[in-house]
Design an enzyme around this catalytic site. Sequence first.
Site, mmCIF file in Angstrom:
data_model
loop_
_atom_site.group_PDB
_atom_site.id
_atom_site.type_symbol
_atom_site.label_atom_id
_atom_site.label_comp_id
_atom_site.label_asym_id
_atom_site.label_seq_id
_atom_site.Cartn_x
_atom_site.Cartn_y
_atom_site.Cartn_z
ATOM 1 N N SER A 293 0.748 -1.343 0.082
ATOM 2 C CA SER A 293 -0.053 -0.097 0.004
ATOM 3 C C SER A 293 0.646 1.307 -0.013
ATOM 4 O O SER A 293 0.394 2.428 -0.174
ATOM 5 C CB SER A 293 -0.739 0.043 1.129
ATOM 6 O OG SER A 293 -1.637 -1.181 1.268
ATOM 7 N N GLU B 51 -4.017 0.230 -8.680
ATOM 8 C CA GLU B 51 -2.805 1.148 -9.133
ATOM 9 C C GLU B 51 -1.748 0.090 -9.342
ATOM 10 O O GLU B 51 -1.344 -0.580 -8.916
ATOM 11 C CB GLU B 51 -2.456 1.941 -7.798
ATOM 12 C CG GLU B 51 -3.533 2.896 -7.528
ATOM 13 C CD GLU B 51 -3.139 3.556 -5.827
ATOM 14 O OE1 GLU B 51 -3.506 4.683 -5.926
ATOM 15 O OE2 GLU B 51 -2.476 2.725 -5.216
ATOM 16 N N ASN C 237 -3.897 5.690 -1.173
ATOM 17 C CA ASN C 237 -3.652 5.484 0.317
ATOM 18 C C ASN C 237 -2.773 6.854 0.918
ATOM 19 O O ASN C 237 -2.946 7.072 1.864
ATOM 20 C CB ASN C 237 -2.737 4.377 0.393
ATOM 21 C CG ASN C 237 -3.591 3.161 0.674
ATOM 22 O OD1 ASN C 237 -4.747 3.250 1.201
ATOM 23 N ND2 ASN C 237 -3.203 2.061 0.159
ATOM 24 N N HIS D 116 -1.668 -2.607 -6.982
ATOM 25 C CA HIS D 116 -2.285 -2.513 -5.662
ATOM 26 C C HIS D 116 -3.749 -2.670 -5.961
ATOM 27 O O HIS D 116 -4.323 -1.805 -6.442
ATOM 28 C CB HIS D 116 -1.940 -0.976 -5.315
ATOM 29 C CG HIS D 116 -2.429 -0.816 -3.841
ATOM 30 N ND1 HIS D 116 -2.976 0.337 -3.533
ATOM 31 C CD2 HIS D 116 -2.450 -1.316 -2.786
ATOM 32 C CE1 HIS D 116 -3.351 0.329 -2.326
ATOM 33 N NE2 HIS D 116 -3.138 -0.561 -1.886
HETATM 34 P P1 NAD Z 1 -3.294 -9.791 6.519
HETATM 35 O O1 NAD Z 1 -2.789 -9.368 7.712
HETATM 36 O O2 NAD Z 1 -4.900 -9.857 6.364
HETATM 37 O O3 NAD Z 1 -2.611 -11.014 5.577
HETATM 38 C C1 NAD Z 1 -1.075 -11.067 5.552
HETATM 39 C C2 NAD Z 1 -0.939 -12.582 5.325
HETATM 40 O O4 NAD Z 1 0.673 -12.712 4.946
HETATM 41 C C3 NAD Z 1 -1.491 -13.521 5.944
HETATM 42 O O5 NAD Z 1 -1.987 -14.408 5.226
HETATM 43 C C4 NAD Z 1 -0.103 -13.948 6.525
HETATM 44 O O6 NAD Z 1 -0.132 -15.351 7.122
HETATM 45 C C5 NAD Z 1 0.582 -13.966 5.511
HETATM 46 N N1 NAD Z 1 2.188 -14.129 5.724
HETATM 47 C C6 NAD Z 1 2.929 -13.363 7.013
HETATM 48 N N2 NAD Z 1 4.140 -13.772 6.747
HETATM 49 C C7 NAD Z 1 4.406 -14.262 5.570
HETATM 50 C C8 NAD Z 1 5.568 -15.004 5.038
HETATM 51 N N3 NAD Z 1 6.554 -14.794 5.317
HETATM 52 N N4 NAD Z 1 5.268 -15.421 3.598
HETATM 53 C C9 NAD Z 1 4.222 -15.639 3.169
HETATM 54 N N5 NAD Z 1 3.037 -15.061 3.725
HETATM 55 C C10 NAD Z 1 3.116 -14.631 4.850
HETATM 56 O O7 NAD Z 1 -2.751 -8.434 5.902
HETATM 57 P P2 NAD Z 1 -3.664 -7.573 4.179
HETATM 58 O O8 NAD Z 1 -4.469 -6.599 4.832
HETATM 59 O O9 NAD Z 1 -4.141 -8.769 3.384
HETATM 60 O O10 NAD Z 1 -2.388 -6.819 3.773
HETATM 61 C C11 NAD Z 1 -1.555 -7.592 2.725
HETATM 62 C C12 NAD Z 1 -0.877 -6.431 1.901
HETATM 63 O O11 NAD Z 1 -1.728 -5.797 1.091
HETATM 64 C C13 NAD Z 1 0.041 -5.374 2.636
HETATM 65 O O12 NAD Z 1 1.130 -5.028 1.870
HETATM 66 C C14 NAD Z 1 -1.207 -4.248 2.712
HETATM 67 O O13 NAD Z 1 -0.490 -2.997 2.605
HETATM 68 C C15 NAD Z 1 -1.874 -4.529 1.350
HETATM 69 N N6 NAD Z 1 -3.239 -3.978 1.241
HETATM 70 C C16 NAD Z 1 -4.145 -4.052 2.390
HETATM 71 C C17 NAD Z 1 -5.094 -3.631 2.035
HETATM 72 C C18 NAD Z 1 -6.224 -3.715 3.066
HETATM 73 O O14 NAD Z 1 -7.261 -3.109 3.035
HETATM 74 N N7 NAD Z 1 -5.942 -4.385 4.142
HETATM 75 C C19 NAD Z 1 -5.469 -2.985 0.891
HETATM 76 C C20 NAD Z 1 -4.823 -2.958 -0.181
HETATM 77 C C21 NAD Z 1 -3.446 -3.380 0.042
#
Ligand code: NAD
Length: 373
Positions: free
Chosen positions: A119, A152, A190, A140
């Site tokens: 993000s 994005e 963001n 993204h």
């Molecule tokens: P989350 O905490 O829900 O999920 C993270 C996932 O990564 C989990 O499944 C976890 O088990 C896994 N993980 C952790 N360590 C790992 C490793 N070493 N190898 C492989 N997998 C691993 O987080 P999220 O909200 O899904 O966010 C993930 C990414 O997406 C981040 O970069 C975040 O900034 C981005 N993002 C989030 C949103 C949102 O609204 N939550 C929106 C757009 C982008």
Amino acid sequence: MSFSQIGVVGLGIMGAGIVEVFSRAGYQVVGVAESAAAVEAGKSNLTKSLARAVSKGKLTQDQSDEISARVLFGENFDLLANCDLVIEAAPEILSLKVEIFSKLDAAVKPSGILATNTSSLSVTQIANATSRPAKVIGMHFFNPAPVQKFVEVISTAHSDPEVVAEVIELGNSLGKHLARISDQPGFIVNKLLLRYLNHAVQILDSGQASKEQMDAAMREHSGYPMGPCELLDLIGIDTCVEILKTIHADTKLAIDEPAVGMVELVSSGKKGRKTGSGFYDYSERLDAPTDSNEAVKSQVHNDLLIAYLGDCIAMEATGYATKADIDSGMKLGCGLPEGPFEVIEKMGIEKVRSAQAELSERTGVVAYQPLPL
Ligand code: NAD
């Protein structure tokens, strides 16, 4: 290039959603997470989302079964070897992403494109962890990925323009609206959204308004699908704190420093819906927050809206993004009913500028001042 197999690393809120986007579109998908428990959680996220779509009549049970059958889940990065594109959706921590990209570089075939769903983090630094930086980009998606139409696409100085064009074509074929931008903290949406969310928690921390007042204000006065505290809970407060840290490291502005209220919730394990509680408790279904104090709601609505519109004007003025991309991002990425420039057009730029000047004077925050004409 034709894409047939897509990999997703990290199966939380976003990873599971991205798996669903591609499997629904007919691609073979490989979903990988770091442990058996994380893989099970990812599978269960997908199953629940598909069951919701079936219960709402958006998918038949047969379609849902076919979508699930196209996904292979596992813990081993070797499962990703034949993927044409792998999208990483692991936690928003640079060192973790760098480690994952170095492992992906070793595991995925040399022609494979590697994308991060970060993000806010530097895609350039992530690309530098691989031997194929020309094939590394940001892709993204927004939350929930199967619903929000905006993506994005972040290119770096290393990115091969053909790779970027192929990914944009792929995204368009999924029915998404893609905006191509360069590698800056928070990208378009963001950078704007997180400052607005942080502003809301700073108001909450100062005691000027309650979370219900702010959430009701933005729903009722601007028609937002949810208010800032509800949205923080949906995104994940931990993720929001990490994004703000990255933006703050860049701008050094106090308004971008993660608000205390958010940091404290994360420290106590209340990260939002994904942990069962955050600003709100999700142990039972919640109704939309309401409040009858119209004076407070009107004031916080004014302050949150005007600061945000000022940020949008400043972003366009720097040439980072066009009005059209900013409007599309906020509507199709965040589900807002109108883009900020549509709101400015309706209000009139002079009214926005005088409201910015009033907000800056009342709060003492220089960053809220209108730009020189
Ligand atoms: P989350 O905490 O829900 O999920 C993270 C996932 O990564 C989990 O499944 C976890 O088990 C896994 N993980 C952790 N360590 C790992 C490793 N070493 N190898 C492989 N997998 C691993 O987080 P999220 O909200 O899904 O966010 C993930 C990414 O997406 C981040 O970069 C975040 O900034 C981005 N993002 C989030 C949103 C949102 O609204 N939550 C929106 C757009 C982008």
